[in-house]
Design a protein around this motif. Structure first.
Motif, short mmCIF file in Angstrom:
data_model
loop_
_atom_site.label_atom_id
_atom_site.label_comp_id
_atom_site.label_asym_id
_atom_site.label_seq_id
_atom_site.Cartn_x
_atom_site.Cartn_y
_atom_site.Cartn_z
N TYR A 19 -20.10 72.56 65.10
CA TYR A 19 -21.17 71.56 65.08
C TYR A 19 -20.70 70.18 65.47
O TYR A 19 -21.49 69.37 65.94
CB TYR A 19 -21.98 71.61 63.79
CG TYR A 19 -21.48 70.95 62.52
CD1 TYR A 19 -20.20 70.47 62.36
CD2 TYR A 19 -22.35 70.82 61.44
CE1 TYR A 19 -19.80 69.89 61.17
CE2 TYR A 19 -21.96 70.22 60.26
CZ TYR A 19 -20.67 69.77 60.13
OH TYR A 19 -20.29 69.19 58.96
N LEU A 21 -18.90 69.61 67.98
CA LEU A 21 -19.03 69.61 69.45
C LEU A 21 -20.49 69.60 69.88
O LEU A 21 -20.84 68.96 70.87
CB LEU A 21 -18.29 70.81 70.04
CG LEU A 21 -16.75 70.73 69.94
CD1 LEU A 21 -16.11 72.08 70.21
CD2 LEU A 21 -16.21 69.68 70.91
N THR A 22 -21.34 70.33 69.15
CA THR A 22 -22.76 70.28 69.53
C THR A 22 -23.34 68.89 69.23
O THR A 22 -24.13 68.37 70.01
CB THR A 22 -23.58 71.38 68.81
OG1 THR A 22 -23.28 71.37 67.43
CG2 THR A 22 -23.25 72.75 69.36
N MET A 23 -22.90 68.27 68.14
CA MET A 23 -23.36 66.89 67.87
C MET A 23 -22.81 65.92 68.91
O MET A 23 -23.52 65.01 69.36
CB MET A 23 -22.96 66.46 66.46
CG MET A 23 -23.80 67.13 65.37
SD MET A 23 -23.51 66.41 63.72
CE MET A 23 -21.94 67.16 63.30
N THR B 204 -20.41 79.51 65.04
CA THR B 204 -21.74 79.07 64.66
C THR B 204 -21.68 77.69 64.01
O THR B 204 -20.62 77.24 63.61
CB THR B 204 -22.38 80.08 63.68
OG1 THR B 204 -23.75 79.75 63.51
CG2 THR B 204 -21.69 80.06 62.33
N GLY B 205 -22.83 77.05 63.93
CA GLY B 205 -22.87 75.75 63.27
C GLY B 205 -24.26 75.18 63.33
O GLY B 205 -25.10 75.64 64.10
N THR B 206 -24.51 74.16 62.52
CA THR B 206 -25.84 73.55 62.50
C THR B 206 -25.70 72.08 62.89
O THR B 206 -25.40 71.77 64.03
CB THR B 206 -26.49 73.73 61.11
OG1 THR B 206 -25.73 73.05 60.13
CG2 THR B 206 -26.58 75.21 60.74
N MET B 207 -25.92 71.17 61.95
CA MET B 207 -25.78 69.74 62.19
C MET B 207 -25.31 69.12 60.89
O MET B 207 -25.40 69.73 59.82
CB MET B 207 -27.12 69.14 62.61
CG MET B 207 -28.14 69.16 61.49
SD MET B 207 -29.88 68.96 62.01
CE MET B 207 -29.81 67.48 62.97
N TYR B 211 -25.33 62.96 61.43
CA TYR B 211 -26.18 62.93 62.62
C TYR B 211 -27.57 62.41 62.26
O TYR B 211 -28.15 61.58 62.96
CB TYR B 211 -26.27 64.34 63.24
CG TYR B 211 -27.12 64.39 64.50
CD1 TYR B 211 -26.57 64.05 65.73
CD2 TYR B 211 -28.47 64.74 64.45
CE1 TYR B 211 -27.34 64.07 66.89
CE2 TYR B 211 -29.25 64.76 65.60
CZ TYR B 211 -28.68 64.43 66.82
OH TYR B 211 -29.44 64.44 67.95
N PHE B 225 -32.35 66.55 68.33
CA PHE B 225 -31.45 67.71 68.25
C PHE B 225 -32.16 68.98 68.73
O PHE B 225 -31.59 69.79 69.46
CB PHE B 225 -30.94 67.88 66.83
CG PHE B 225 -29.59 68.55 66.73
CD1 PHE B 225 -28.44 67.88 67.14
CD2 PHE B 225 -29.46 69.84 66.22
CE1 PHE B 225 -27.19 68.49 67.05
CE2 PHE B 225 -28.21 70.45 66.12
CZ PHE B 225 -27.07 69.77 66.55
N TYR B 229 -31.35 71.66 71.57
CA TYR B 229 -31.05 73.00 71.06
C TYR B 229 -32.32 73.57 70.44
O TYR B 229 -32.48 73.55 69.21
CB TYR B 229 -29.93 72.95 70.01
CG TYR B 229 -28.71 72.19 70.45
CD1 TYR B 229 -27.90 72.67 71.49
CD2 TYR B 229 -28.33 70.99 69.84
CE1 TYR B 229 -26.77 71.97 71.91
CE2 TYR B 229 -27.21 70.29 70.24
CZ TYR B 229 -26.43 70.78 71.28
OH TYR B 229 -25.32 70.09 71.68
#
Lengths: 462, 462
Positions: A19, A21-23, B204-207, B211, B225, B229
């Protein structure tokens, strides 16, 4: 490839949670690159009354070398959330921020920032996982080891503490960094050869039961080992402990000056009782110089108990319980956003709130003893010694952040620990014995930030 | 050098306790090179009722590449106990022995050898530290993770379990190998990108809360976000959890088909209560497909409690308590000499004795359910399925020891775990529910070895 899964420069940027990296990609897409402030601190302590900050050196190494190699980018390209333009941007990514930190080896308390990272938000966010990983772990072990060292010297006697934990630490990094952290906290040596090589630590060891068992008799094993290592420590409890001690005495009588066994090691049974009986046997044989070492399931509580019972033990080999910090294997660390784009930020959840904005921690003394820490805003004038230093500026280490020899860090730790009230360092301390307070200016900032947040939420709901 | 202290081929032989090397030098000086048998096993369990064997692959990688590089020898030359001729001999050192082991992912019980090493005594001795380190740690985590997976599926529902532990594991090796071990035990994914790359695990991951806080409002953060996504999971507890859920519902009504948020994540508060209220809100809004994920201080006990209370939770993010196996951060593993030069060996200490000679473990079934393990001598005929295989012969891997895809190991684990009595897999199992017995032949060998040892000691005393 045998060790392909180890941390190395070419994939170190992947030592993070997905997360982050996604953030980071989201911040990049949203053009959010204002400076953020993140604090790394410990929320609450359990069974600890002070902490020994440790792991900053590895955190700075990570930040100053942080980059995405081709191998790292190739891997990320296989992962669904990432778009090619972002990966191109990542290829030039580096950490450009400032870092403020408490020097390694410094005792710290809950809510005090060990590290503050000030950087464009994506950079500061990406640093979270590795910084928490290394600083949480090393601070956990340094804090546990400090308690063990204190227990071994509670009566003022200088007893040896050696780290024997490698076989049951959580992997190889834990074994090496754990030995580093325990050394910072005051242990004398480690059995871990890799840690000895990596950090120039004193390495030590005795012998194993298997060595004794592989020989036709215990006395033959003792004879062979001490012929090769005349100043060794012999393990006496393979079959019958006091029998083993008598064999050591016979051997030393037989060999005269050639063998000057440095000590015996007890690894099982009632260590206090066996140490007393062994001491008597050795003293009666004129071997008052032969030391007694103990090992086997030790920690600060068992050591304090042994010494309370008057066990004449000169040194302790401490393994699993120190190397895993078995009673508290992790600290309740957090890495929280406390500012963005010049505005203080905080979470509202009562259990998980944080102190907004940049801060300084000031330690106050009375007659040379530390009595109180004040958590203040970053720039106010407060009596006492400030703990946070700027260790990195614009992504480069400052002089305060230069790598220091581990021996210097260890000396710093010893000097700072000596300043704490001695009652706080006993295994059974009362945490109330030390005050950590907020400055008026910081209290005001907390209230203002809370008010501003409530207004925003009311406006949103309206 | 940033990561100089990591395990790598050129210094991997130093990942050992010093005494293994001093004993190796002693065996070399004494010309003791007869085959020894060492068993790696767990003595006693606490708060565990079965173990999931893990870490063999890394043990075999270590053994097949074990050698002393120039860098390693240069370091050892600086250490007092080692003589030049020994270091010359070490330059050609390699592991030439046989290894018998239980396949990774197999459930095992106390006293059962997970690994038997048969090699010239110095080689087998040197292997001790690294084998114990990797197998203890990975078996600790796989066993803990298995309990968590079982708890999440106790009612037969297939709920997701993800590893979020990286930030508080004991260093980087623990993070990567821990994710590997937890995956073997049945978790679905990890947040750890490095582990994803190293072992091809689902990541996997969320936030994060940061953020949300960095945006001017929660709803803006959600909008940004989910635009990037569309099938993401949104974290709803930064300010007020049910308020957060309502904002997710508004957002999905506003964006129509564009955004199909996969789920929401609850990370604080009374998770059962909040999950129920969130479920109601989502269902009333026609969003029955939006899943509810929970995280924050979870383990098998809190998960079982949440499900007992009927919490409509579809997946769990489990962090520190799994990644450090917080309630039992190490197993009581041992690596004991059980034979040398053709003669069985054992220690006599009642708490620390071991089973002499080479052995086999045979699992016996009734109606497809495993009901009993028999620890037997290596070559006797016993009904049931033998667990130990020869994975290395003369220092090379056999076919049974060839590296296996992690997915195959995970399937093996699932199949073998399914054979255990289901009551044994509940967090509150009674360990008496499974029998581990010694075969008559092994009982006899224990008695004979004990007698022979007593005779030797009597002769020595005389």
């Amino acid at each position: 490839m045998p060790f392909d899964d180890q941390l190395r420069p070419d994939t170190s940027a992947l030592y993070t949670d997905l997360y982050q990296l996604t953030m980071l990609q989201a911040y990049w897409r949203e053009d959010m690159d204002e400076p953020a402030v993140f604090d790394l601190f410990v929320r609450r302590l359990k069974d600890r009354h002070y902490l020994v900050a440790c792991g900053l050196e590895q955190a700075l190494e990570f930040l100053e070398t942080l980059s995405f190699s081709e191998a790292a980018l190739d891997y990320l390209a296989t992962q669904d959330p990432f778009e090619p333009a972002f990966l191109d941007w990542l290829a030039d990514f580096e950490f450009t921020g400032d870092v403020y930190a408490v020097p390694e080896g410094t005792p710290v308390f809950p809510d005090e920032p060990l590290v503050e990272v000030v950087a464009p938000i994506g950079e500061a966010q990406l640093a979270e996982t590795f910084l928490l990983n290394q600083i949480t772990f090393q601070t956990t072990i340094a804090s546990k080891a400090s308690r063990i060292v204190e227990a071994a010297q509670l009566d003022g006697e200088d007893r040896i503490v050696a780290d024997f934990g490698m076989r049951r630490t959580h992997g190889t990094d834990a074994a090496v960094k754990g030995a580093r952290a325990a050394y910072v906290a005051g242990i004398d040596a480690t059995s871990n050869v890799a840690a000895g090589q990596a950090y120039d630590l004193p390495v030590t060891g005795t012998m194993a039961h298997s060595y004794v068992e592989a020989h036709d008799s215990e006395v033959e094993a003792f004879r062979a080992f001490s012929a090769l290592y005349p100043e060794t420590i012999l393990l006496v409890d393979t079959y019958d402990t006091l029998d083993g001690v008598r064999k050591v005495i016979d051997l030393m009588n037989e060999t005269g000056d050639e063998v000057q066994v440095r000590g015996i090691r007890l690894d099982s049974g009632d260590l206090a009782e066996l140490a007393r009986s062994s001491r008597t046997l050795l003293d009666e044989a004129g071997l008052a110089d032969v030391m007694i070492f103990a090992s086997g399931g030790l920690d600060e509580h068992t050591i304090a108990d042994l010494l309370d019972r008057g066990a004449p033990i000169d040194g302790f080999g401490v393994g699993t319980r120190m190397g895993t910090s078995a009673d508290q294997p992790a600290l309740d660390t957090a890495y929280k956003l406390s500012g963005y784009a010049g505005t203080p930020r905080m979470k509202l959840a009562p259990e998980k709130s944080n102190l907004p904005g940049r801060k300084q921690v000031v330690r106050q003394y009375e007659d040379g003893t530390a009595v109180r820490d004040v958590i203040a805003t970053e720039d106010e004038q407060t009596n006492g010694a400030p703990l946070l230093e700027r260790v990195m500026a614009d992504g480069k280490r400052t002089e305060a952040g230069a790598p220091r020899p581990l021996s210097a860090i260890r000396e710093h730790a010893a000097a700072r620990l000596d300043e704490l009230p001695s009652r706080l360092r006993a295994p059974t301390a009362n945490p109330e014995d030390y005050d950590v307070v907020l400055s008026d200016a910081l209290e005001k900032r907390v209230a203002d930030t809370r008010d501003a947040l409530a207004e925003t939420m009311a406006a949103e709901a309206a």
